[in-house]
Design a protein around this motif. Sequence first.
Motif, mmCIF file in Angstrom:
data_model
loop_
_atom_site.group_PDB
_atom_site.id
_atom_site.type_symbol
_atom_site.label_atom_id
_atom_site.label_comp_id
_atom_site.label_asym_id
_atom_site.label_seq_id
_atom_site.Cartn_x
_atom_site.Cartn_y
_atom_site.Cartn_z
ATOM 1 N N ALA A 81 -4.405 -4.301 0.052
ATOM 2 C CA ALA A 81 -3.799 -5.623 -0.127
ATOM 3 C C ALA A 81 -4.873 -6.700 -0.098
ATOM 4 N N ASN A 82 -4.629 -7.756 -0.834
ATOM 5 C CA ASN A 82 -5.540 -8.913 -0.899
ATOM 6 C C ASN A 82 -6.925 -8.563 -1.437
ATOM 7 N N THR A 83 -7.012 -7.563 -2.303
ATOM 8 C CA THR A 83 -8.282 -7.245 -2.949
ATOM 9 C C THR A 83 -8.113 -7.326 -4.449
ATOM 10 N N GLU A 84 -9.204 -7.586 -5.137
ATOM 11 C CA GLU A 84 -9.174 -7.645 -6.592
ATOM 12 C C GLU A 84 -9.295 -6.247 -7.163
ATOM 13 N N GLY A 85 -8.881 -6.102 -8.414
ATOM 14 C CA GLY A 85 -9.055 -4.826 -9.094
ATOM 15 C C GLY A 85 -7.749 -4.258 -9.595
ATOM 16 N N TRP A 86 -7.815 -3.018 -10.046
ATOM 17 C CA TRP A 86 -6.650 -2.330 -10.585
ATOM 18 C C TRP A 86 -5.649 -2.060 -9.476
ATOM 19 N N ASP A 87 -4.379 -1.873 -9.860
ATOM 20 C CA ASP A 87 -3.320 -1.651 -8.874
ATOM 21 C C ASP A 87 -3.507 -0.349 -8.100
ATOM 22 N N TYR A 88 -4.070 0.664 -8.764
ATOM 23 C CA TYR A 88 -4.283 1.956 -8.112
ATOM 24 C C TYR A 88 -5.742 2.365 -8.233
ATOM 25 N N ILE A 89 -6.207 3.073 -7.216
ATOM 26 C CA ILE A 89 -7.579 3.572 -7.228
ATOM 27 C C ILE A 89 -7.562 5.093 -7.110
ATOM 28 N N VAL A 90 -8.583 5.711 -7.667
ATOM 29 C CA VAL A 90 -8.715 7.161 -7.634
ATOM 30 C C VAL A 90 -9.987 7.515 -6.882
ATOM 31 N N THR A 91 -9.858 8.431 -5.954
ATOM 32 C CA THR A 91 -11.021 9.002 -5.294
ATOM 33 C C THR A 91 -11.216 10.385 -5.897
ATOM 34 N N ILE A 92 -12.288 10.570 -6.672
ATOM 35 C CA ILE A 92 -12.522 11.850 -7.347
ATOM 36 C C ILE A 92 -13.027 12.873 -6.333
ATOM 37 N N LYS A 140 -14.262 11.556 -22.333
ATOM 38 C CA LYS A 140 -12.989 12.161 -21.956
ATOM 39 C C LYS A 140 -13.236 13.073 -20.756
ATOM 40 N N VAL A 141 -12.467 12.881 -19.690
ATOM 41 C CA VAL A 141 -12.658 13.677 -18.480
ATOM 42 C C VAL A 141 -11.343 14.242 -17.977
ATOM 43 N N ARG A 142 -11.473 15.311 -17.228
ATOM 44 C CA ARG A 142 -10.367 15.870 -16.447
ATOM 45 C C ARG A 142 -10.920 16.008 -15.038
ATOM 46 N N VAL A 143 -10.285 15.329 -14.104
ATOM 47 C CA VAL A 143 -10.728 15.373 -12.715
ATOM 48 C C VAL A 143 -9.521 15.595 -11.818
ATOM 49 N N ARG A 144 -9.798 16.056 -10.614
ATOM 50 C CA ARG A 144 -8.762 16.143 -9.594
ATOM 51 C C ARG A 144 -9.126 15.124 -8.534
ATOM 52 N N GLY A 145 -8.152 14.326 -8.136
ATOM 53 C CA GLY A 145 -8.449 13.302 -7.160
ATOM 54 C C GLY A 145 -7.221 12.804 -6.429
ATOM 55 N N LEU A 146 -7.490 11.869 -5.542
ATOM 56 C CA LEU A 146 -6.457 11.269 -4.729
ATOM 57 C C LEU A 146 -6.157 9.875 -5.279
ATOM 58 N N LEU A 193 -4.240 16.191 -10.874
ATOM 59 C CA LEU A 193 -5.063 16.381 -12.070
ATOM 60 C C LEU A 193 -4.889 15.147 -12.947
ATOM 61 N N ILE A 194 -6.015 14.504 -13.276
ATOM 62 C CA ILE A 194 -5.974 13.274 -14.062
ATOM 63 C C ILE A 194 -6.818 13.468 -15.308
ATOM 64 N N GLU A 195 -6.241 13.197 -16.468
ATOM 65 C CA GLU A 195 -6.961 13.267 -17.734
ATOM 66 C C GLU A 195 -7.038 11.871 -18.320
ATOM 67 N N GLY A 196 -8.237 11.490 -18.763
ATOM 68 C CA GLY A 196 -8.369 10.173 -19.354
ATOM 69 C C GLY A 196 -9.783 9.881 -19.792
ATOM 70 N N ASP A 197 -10.019 8.616 -20.122
ATOM 71 C CA ASP A 197 -11.326 8.164 -20.587
ATOM 72 C C ASP A 197 -12.025 7.460 -19.433
ATOM 73 N N THR A 200 -1.117 6.455 -19.177
ATOM 74 C CA THR A 200 -0.146 5.622 -18.457
ATOM 75 C C THR A 200 -0.735 4.353 -17.864
ATOM 76 N N GLY A 201 -2.053 4.213 -17.855
ATOM 77 C CA GLY A 201 -2.620 2.996 -17.292
ATOM 78 C C GLY A 201 -4.084 3.128 -16.918
ATOM 79 N N PHE A 202 -4.558 2.132 -16.176
ATOM 80 C CA PHE A 202 -5.944 2.079 -15.744
ATOM 81 C C PHE A 202 -6.024 2.310 -14.239
ATOM 82 N N PHE A 203 -7.114 2.949 -13.830
ATOM 83 C CA PHE A 203 -7.360 3.176 -12.417
ATOM 84 C C PHE A 203 -8.781 2.747 -12.091
ATOM 85 N N GLY A 204 -8.956 2.059 -10.984
ATOM 86 C CA GLY A 204 -10.290 1.834 -10.463
ATOM 87 C C GLY A 204 -10.746 3.142 -9.829
#
Length: 134
Positions: free
Chosen positions: A102-113, A90-96, A42-46, A60-64
Amino acid sequence: MRNILYLLVFALSFSACKKESKQEEETIEIIEKTIANDGLTLIEGDFIYYEKAAVLQTKTGFFGVVLNEKTKELAEKAKSFQKENTDMVKVRVRGLIEPKAANTEGWDYIVTIKEIVSVESLTPEENEIIKVSK
């Protein structure tokens, strides 16, 4: 007169408990799903979505965000809460949550909703944007 006052207080407290009970049941259901062994969090954020990118900012941080059908569905729901396309919601989602490849640009972690729990607008104080015009 005193009996009417007691009856009124009792009726008001009963109706307030009923609303809280429904919210508590929904929260318990979400927590049970999150604890379930399905690997989702469960992820809550903007949330903000652009044509080719989506970002979720939490405490706690940003997610792609992986661009899939659920992300597009979330973006459509978010439109009704945005005054401008740069407004976050403001959202609440469940995701992975996974580390980026490796060797890609973007945020350190990604979320699959996988599931959209709720979407709501931010208060004006929460949604401060600095606009630069030419």
